[in-house]
Design a protein around this motif. Structure first.
Motif, PDB file in Angstrom:
ATOM      1  N   TYR A  82      -2.611  22.922  -6.312  1.00 30.51           N
ATOM      2  CA  TYR A  82      -3.561  22.125  -5.539  1.00 30.51           C
ATOM      3  C   TYR A  82      -2.944  21.663  -4.224  1.00 30.51           C
ATOM      4  O   TYR A  82      -3.657  21.477  -3.236  1.00 30.51           O
ATOM      5  N   ASP A 100      -9.591  17.358  -4.464  1.00 30.28           N
ATOM      6  CA  ASP A 100     -11.044  17.198  -4.558  1.00 30.28           C
ATOM      7  C   ASP A 100     -11.552  16.190  -3.534  1.00 30.28           C
ATOM      8  O   ASP A 100     -12.611  16.380  -2.924  1.00 30.28           O
ATOM      9  N   ASP A 135     -17.686  20.656 -10.755  1.00 29.73           N
ATOM     10  CA  ASP A 135     -17.810  19.652 -11.804  1.00 29.73           C
ATOM     11  C   ASP A 135     -16.932  20.076 -12.979  1.00 29.73           C
ATOM     12  O   ASP A 135     -17.155  21.126 -13.575  1.00 29.73           O
ATOM     13  N   PRO A 136     -15.902  19.282 -13.325  1.00 25.37           N
ATOM     14  CA  PRO A 136     -15.004  19.690 -14.404  1.00 25.37           C
ATOM     15  C   PRO A 136     -15.683  19.746 -15.773  1.00 25.37           C
ATOM     16  O   PRO A 136     -15.181  20.379 -16.688  1.00 25.37           O
ATOM     17  N   LYS A 137     -16.846  19.103 -15.907  1.00 21.65           N
ATOM     18  CA  LYS A 137     -17.550  19.109 -17.183  1.00 21.65           C
ATOM     19  C   LYS A 137     -18.586  20.225 -17.273  1.00 21.65           C
ATOM     20  O   LYS A 137     -19.209  20.400 -18.316  1.00 21.65           O
TER      21      LYS A 137
END
Length: 140
Positions: free
Chosen positions: A26, A78, A90-92
């Motif tokens: 990252y 992010d 969206d991590p979910k």
């Protein structure tokens, strides 16, 4: 005639982990994004776990990389994407890309095997090989 001075360069400071066994992906992404947005990047490496922990304590943050633009902390990767108005995943969210890739590769292998064995990729046997090869993944 009035000579104009060159525009003030946009500057950013990036703190990221760069260790012998690990380079933060990252941090690399943040550096690339900053450069693509026209920023000169002062790249400050955190080369030990102790340096990372000290940085996190000093700035009261939980993660690295951390980006500062003109002295203002933006946050992590992010947060940097949000700062530039770019979408953030969206991590979910559910992603079916790995499943599609897995079944796609299984299908291509079955078709290639059929082509090598029978001279045509589209055979009943290719379908059987596809199902037989993909079956363990369907049960997950």
């Amino acid at each position: 005639m009035n000579a104009q001075s060159p525009p003030h360069p946009k500057r950013a400071t990036l703190y990221r982990m760069v260790m012998v066994q690990h380079v933060c992906p990252y941090g690399l992404k943040a550096k690339d994004l900053l450069r693509r947005q026209g920023y000169e990047v002062e790249d400050r490496w955190l080369t030990t776990h102790e340096a990372v922990d000290a940085f996190k304590d000093e700035h009261q943050v939980k993660t690295t990389p951390q980006i500062f633009i003109e002295g203002q902390r933006i946050g992590g990767y992010d947060d940097l994407r949000r700062y530039f108005g770019k979408p953030v995943a969206d991590p979910k969210a559910t992603s079916y890309q790995p499943v599609i890739a897995l079944f796609g590769m299984t299908l291509l292998i079955a078709l290639a095997t059929s082509l090598a064995m029978y001279g045509t990729p589209f055979t009943i046997r290719a379908g059987e090989w596809f199902i037989g090869s993909a079956w363990p993944y369907w049960r997950c």
